[in-house]
Design a protein around this motif. Structure first.
Motif, PDB file in Angstrom:
ATOM      1  N   TYR A 163     -10.298  -7.431  -6.906  1.00 54.13           N
ATOM      2  CA  TYR A 163      -9.387  -6.839  -7.885  1.00 54.13           C
ATOM      3  C   TYR A 163      -9.563  -7.596  -9.197  1.00 54.13           C
ATOM      4  O   TYR A 163      -8.864  -8.547  -9.502  1.00 54.13           O
ATOM      5  CB  TYR A 163      -7.922  -6.787  -7.432  1.00 54.13           C
ATOM      6  CG  TYR A 163      -7.289  -5.539  -8.052  1.00 54.13           C
ATOM      7  CD1 TYR A 163      -7.137  -5.453  -9.426  1.00 54.13           C
ATOM      8  CD2 TYR A 163      -6.952  -4.446  -7.284  1.00 54.13           C
ATOM      9  CE1 TYR A 163      -6.657  -4.295 -10.020  1.00 54.13           C
ATOM     10  CE2 TYR A 163      -6.463  -3.285  -7.873  1.00 54.13           C
ATOM     11  CZ  TYR A 163      -6.332  -3.215  -9.236  1.00 54.13           C
ATOM     12  OH  TYR A 163      -5.873  -2.068  -9.828  1.00 54.13           O
ATOM     13  N   GLU A 218       0.837 -11.921  -1.755  1.00 52.89           N
ATOM     14  CA  GLU A 218      -0.356 -11.159  -1.380  1.00 52.89           C
ATOM     15  C   GLU A 218      -1.579 -12.090  -1.363  1.00 52.89           C
ATOM     16  O   GLU A 218      -2.254 -12.220  -0.348  1.00 52.89           O
ATOM     17  CB  GLU A 218      -0.586  -9.984  -2.344  1.00 52.89           C
ATOM     18  CG  GLU A 218       0.505  -8.931  -2.220  1.00 52.89           C
ATOM     19  CD  GLU A 218       0.268  -7.680  -3.068  1.00 52.89           C
ATOM     20  OE1 GLU A 218       0.424  -6.584  -2.536  1.00 52.89           O
ATOM     21  OE2 GLU A 218      -0.062  -7.811  -4.263  1.00 52.89           O
ATOM     22  N   LEU A 262      -4.284  -2.839   0.569  1.00 53.31           N
ATOM     23  CA  LEU A 262      -4.881  -4.177   0.623  1.00 53.31           C
ATOM     24  C   LEU A 262      -5.083  -4.689   2.044  1.00 53.31           C
ATOM     25  O   LEU A 262      -6.136  -5.208   2.382  1.00 53.31           O
ATOM     26  CB  LEU A 262      -3.986  -5.140  -0.180  1.00 53.31           C
ATOM     27  CG  LEU A 262      -4.372  -6.608  -0.158  1.00 53.31           C
ATOM     28  CD1 LEU A 262      -5.738  -6.836  -0.770  1.00 53.31           C
ATOM     29  CD2 LEU A 262      -3.326  -7.443  -0.904  1.00 53.31           C
ATOM     30  N   TYR A 285     -12.215   2.154 -12.067  1.00 57.43           N
ATOM     31  CA  TYR A 285     -12.062   1.264 -13.230  1.00 57.43           C
ATOM     32  C   TYR A 285     -13.394   0.636 -13.654  1.00 57.43           C
ATOM     33  O   TYR A 285     -13.403  -0.298 -14.451  1.00 57.43           O
ATOM     34  CB  TYR A 285     -11.085   0.125 -12.911  1.00 57.43           C
ATOM     35  CG  TYR A 285      -9.721   0.542 -12.387  1.00 57.43           C
ATOM     36  CD1 TYR A 285      -8.956   1.504 -13.031  1.00 57.43           C
ATOM     37  CD2 TYR A 285      -9.189  -0.057 -11.243  1.00 57.43           C
ATOM     38  CE1 TYR A 285      -7.715   1.873 -12.547  1.00 57.43           C
ATOM     39  CE2 TYR A 285      -7.941   0.310 -10.754  1.00 57.43           C
ATOM     40  CZ  TYR A 285      -7.209   1.278 -11.413  1.00 57.43           C
ATOM     41  OH  TYR A 285      -5.979   1.634 -10.937  1.00 57.43           O
ATOM     42  N   GLY A 294      -7.567   1.361  -0.657  1.00 53.44           N
ATOM     43  CA  GLY A 294      -6.498   1.244  -1.649  1.00 53.44           C
ATOM     44  C   GLY A 294      -5.228   0.761  -0.988  1.00 53.44           C
ATOM     45  O   GLY A 294      -4.121   0.944  -1.497  1.00 53.44           O
ATOM     46  N   GLY A 320       0.843  -1.209   0.000  1.00 52.82           N
ATOM     47  CA  GLY A 320       0.000   0.000   0.000  1.00 52.82           C
ATOM     48  C   GLY A 320       0.867   1.243   0.000  1.00 52.82           C
ATOM     49  O   GLY A 320       0.513   2.265   0.586  1.00 52.82           O
ATOM     50  N   TYR A 366     -13.124   1.545   0.193  1.00 59.05           N
ATOM     51  CA  TYR A 366     -11.868   1.185  -0.478  1.00 59.05           C
ATOM     52  C   TYR A 366     -10.776   2.145  -0.045  1.00 59.05           C
ATOM     53  O   TYR A 366     -10.799   3.319  -0.400  1.00 59.05           O
ATOM     54  CB  TYR A 366     -12.053   1.221  -2.001  1.00 59.05           C
ATOM     55  CG  TYR A 366     -10.893   0.632  -2.776  1.00 59.05           C
ATOM     56  CD1 TYR A 366     -10.670  -0.739  -2.788  1.00 59.05           C
ATOM     57  CD2 TYR A 366     -10.026   1.448  -3.499  1.00 59.05           C
ATOM     58  CE1 TYR A 366      -9.605  -1.281  -3.508  1.00 59.05           C
ATOM     59  CE2 TYR A 366      -8.964   0.905  -4.225  1.00 59.05           C
ATOM     60  CZ  TYR A 366      -8.763  -0.459  -4.225  1.00 59.05           C
ATOM     61  OH  TYR A 366      -7.724  -1.006  -4.933  1.00 59.05           O
ATOM     62  N   SER A 404       1.448   3.588  -1.887  1.00 60.53           N
ATOM     63  CA  SER A 404       0.938   4.901  -2.303  1.00 60.53           C
ATOM     64  C   SER A 404       0.299   5.635  -1.125  1.00 60.53           C
ATOM     65  O   SER A 404       0.010   6.831  -1.214  1.00 60.53           O
ATOM     66  CB  SER A 404      -0.050   4.754  -3.461  1.00 60.53           C
ATOM     67  OG  SER A 404      -0.983   3.763  -3.147  1.00 60.53           O
ATOM     68  N   LEU A 445      -2.673  -7.854  -8.049  1.00 57.75           N
ATOM     69  CA  LEU A 445      -2.033  -8.321  -6.817  1.00 57.75           C
ATOM     70  C   LEU A 445      -1.170  -9.548  -7.075  1.00 57.75           C
ATOM     71  O   LEU A 445      -1.439 -10.327  -7.990  1.00 57.75           O
ATOM     72  CB  LEU A 445      -3.093  -8.599  -5.756  1.00 57.75           C
ATOM     73  CG  LEU A 445      -3.981  -7.393  -5.449  1.00 57.75           C
ATOM     74  CD1 LEU A 445      -4.973  -7.712  -4.347  1.00 57.75           C
ATOM     75  CD2 LEU A 445      -3.146  -6.171  -5.069  1.00 57.75           C
ATOM     76  N   ARG A 446      -0.132  -9.684  -6.264  1.00 58.88           N
ATOM     77  CA  ARG A 446       0.846 -10.755  -6.482  1.00 58.88           C
ATOM     78  C   ARG A 446       0.395 -12.036  -5.795  1.00 58.88           C
ATOM     79  O   ARG A 446       0.013 -12.023  -4.629  1.00 58.88           O
ATOM     80  CB  ARG A 446       2.216 -10.368  -5.942  1.00 58.88           C
ATOM     81  CG  ARG A 446       2.962  -9.319  -6.696  1.00 58.88           C
ATOM     82  CD  ARG A 446       2.138  -8.186  -7.157  1.00 58.88           C
ATOM     83  NE  ARG A 446       2.899  -6.942  -7.297  1.00 58.88           N
ATOM     84  CZ  ARG A 446       2.508  -5.819  -6.741  1.00 58.88           C
ATOM     85  NH1 ARG A 446       1.412  -5.767  -6.007  1.00 58.88           N
ATOM     86  NH2 ARG A 446       3.207  -4.733  -6.932  1.00 58.88           N
TER      87      ARG A 446
HETATM   88  P1  FDP Z   1      -0.012  -0.138  -3.905  1.00 59.30           P
HETATM   89  O1  FDP Z   1      -0.064  -0.150  -5.384  1.00 59.30           O
HETATM   90  O2  FDP Z   1      -0.234   1.218  -3.314  1.00 59.30           O
HETATM   91  O3  FDP Z   1       1.207  -0.835  -3.342  1.00 59.30           O
HETATM   92  O4  FDP Z   1      -0.419  -4.237  -3.546  1.00 59.30           O
HETATM   93  C1  FDP Z   1      -0.697  -3.216  -4.328  1.00 59.30           C
HETATM   94  C2  FDP Z   1      -1.730  -2.210  -3.840  1.00 59.30           C
HETATM   95  O5  FDP Z   1      -1.234  -1.023  -3.361  1.00 59.30           O
HETATM   96  C3  FDP Z   1      -2.710  -2.737  -2.759  1.00 59.30           C
HETATM   97  O6  FDP Z   1      -2.272  -2.525  -1.456  1.00 59.30           O
HETATM   98  C4  FDP Z   1      -3.948  -1.962  -3.049  1.00 59.30           C
HETATM   99  O7  FDP Z   1      -5.119  -2.589  -2.568  1.00 59.30           O
HETATM  100  C5  FDP Z   1      -3.932  -1.862  -4.542  1.00 59.30           C
HETATM  101  O8  FDP Z   1      -2.568  -1.964  -4.949  1.00 59.30           O
HETATM  102  C6  FDP Z   1      -4.476  -0.562  -5.050  1.00 59.30           C
HETATM  103  O9  FDP Z   1      -4.467  -0.584  -6.429  1.00 59.30           O
HETATM  104  P2  FDP Z   1      -5.309   0.490  -7.281  1.00 59.30           P
HETATM  105  O10 FDP Z   1      -4.670   1.806  -7.046  1.00 59.30           O
HETATM  106  O11 FDP Z   1      -5.192   0.025  -8.686  1.00 59.30           O
HETATM  107  O12 FDP Z   1      -6.725   0.433  -6.790  1.00 59.30           O
END
Ligand code: FDP
Length: 345
Positions: A264, A280, A248, A219, A246, A124, A244, A126, A275-276
């Protein structure tokens, strides 16, 4: 006068004591898995400290390079990665580590260790700079390569059902570690002042159904029709909620406690999901199944997906049994319809 027995109430069961009591239930247990779980807990405490000081320490923001997935690495991603690797190398119970942040598997040189760990050290990313919950996800396997030799990719590619333990740490309004060793799911909340995790959520069970759906609705127009229809049906229910973050681990943990579904689905950008699988989807699927929920990719249970690559992605639907079951049924009917349409051409 206050009764004496209320003056010093018990603090509860620590993670260490809980792990020990579980180990004692297996007469031939050697304590190595217990030590590994303690090493993971230790790393998470250090990461928790780093996260809490993030705004003060010049450790937020991007590092200026991408990981193997092509995603911008944040400084805290790297810090968490280093902290986890160091804890697992020094702990001595792990021969190899697969991390989201590293292209190749990492050799710890603990050649006699029995286990390997696949992990997303800080998921997560971001959300890091904006003080929103983030998490760590881990998955543990018994190695299949011979003791005394380095880890090999096959150690990590045994499939979801071969995980012997899995879990996550959520760094949120409080920090909680949730894990399973295949005998139910337990959650431990971190007590900062004592530096200990305490059992706070014993034998966790996800509600059989729920009112929450968690998906990135930006999306929506790209989703397959069965996903659009499923979301529309959820929206029509009274007191249905879209939630949401964002992140996980945060979305997963909320739905585990309250009941709901995390989706997802395939999108234009990520046809095979985002997701991996190994670090994940598998670990969260094991936690979920142990808590009475369901995890599927629309065709099969996530734990039955055969791994092809260490960093492979998967479509994923995680949540309450009834909701994931309903969605799986819709996908099956949709696939049948497509096949019958193709046959009639
Ligand atoms: P992030 O890209 O911020 O690392 O694992 C990837 C993840 O976060 C998850 O934690 C999160 O649920 C998902 O991607 C969010 O993806 P979107 O921005 O495409 O919704």
């Amino acid at each position: 006068m206050q009764p004496e027995n209320t003056l010093a109430l018990p603090v509860g069961v620590t993670l260490d004591r809980f792990i020990k009591s579980q180990q004692d239930a297996f007469p031939y247990a050697t304590g190595e898995l217990s030590q590994l779980l303690r090493d993971i807990a230790l790393a998470s405490k250090i990461i928790n400290r780093e996260i809490n000081r993030a705004g003060l320490n010049n450790i937020t923001g991007a590092l200026g390079r991408d990981n193997v997935q092509g995603e911008a690495q944040q400084k805290l991603d790297i810090i968490a990665n280093i902290r986890f690797i160091r804890a697992l190398v020094n702990g001595g119970q792990v021969v190899g580590i697969l991390s989201e942040e590293e292209d190749e598997i990492i050799q710890t040189n603990n050649l006699n260790a029995k286990y390997v760990v696949a992990m997303d050290p800080l998921d997560g990313s971001s959300n890091i700079d904006v003080n929103v919950s983030i998490g760590t996800i881990f998955s543990i396997y018994r190695r299949i390569s011979p003791i005394g030799t380095p880890a090999i990719q096959a150690d990590f590619m045994q499939g979801g059902r071969c995980q012997i333990a899995a879990g996550y740490i959520l760094y949120g309004s409080s920090t909680i570690m949730v894990y399973t060793t295949g005998k139910g799911v337990n959650g431990f909340t971190y007590e900062n002042s004592l530096g200990e995790y305490f059992l706070s959520h014993a034998d966790m069970k996800i509600p059989k159904t729920g009112k929450i759906y968690s998906v990135n609705e930006a999306y929506f127009n790209e989703f397959p029709n069965y996903i659009k229809e499923f979301i529309e049906t959820m929206r029509q229910q009274s007191d249905c909620m879209a939630r949401y973050i964002g992140s996980l681990v945060g979305d997963f943990h909320r739905n585990l406690l309250k009941g709901g579904i995390y989706l997802y689905p395939p999108t234009r950008k990520s046809e095979n999901g985002k997701l991996r699988l190994l670090y994940e989807c598998y670990p969260l699927a094991l936690v979920l199944e142990q808590a009475g929920g369901k995890a599927c990719d629309g065709q099969k249970s996530v734990l039955d997906i055969a791994p092809q690559q260490i960093h492979q992605r998967s479509i994923v639907y995680l949540g309450s049994e009834d909701l994931v079951g309903d969605l799986a049924k819709r996908i099956k009917n949709y696939n049948k319809l497509i096949i019958s349409q193709l046959e009639s051409v």
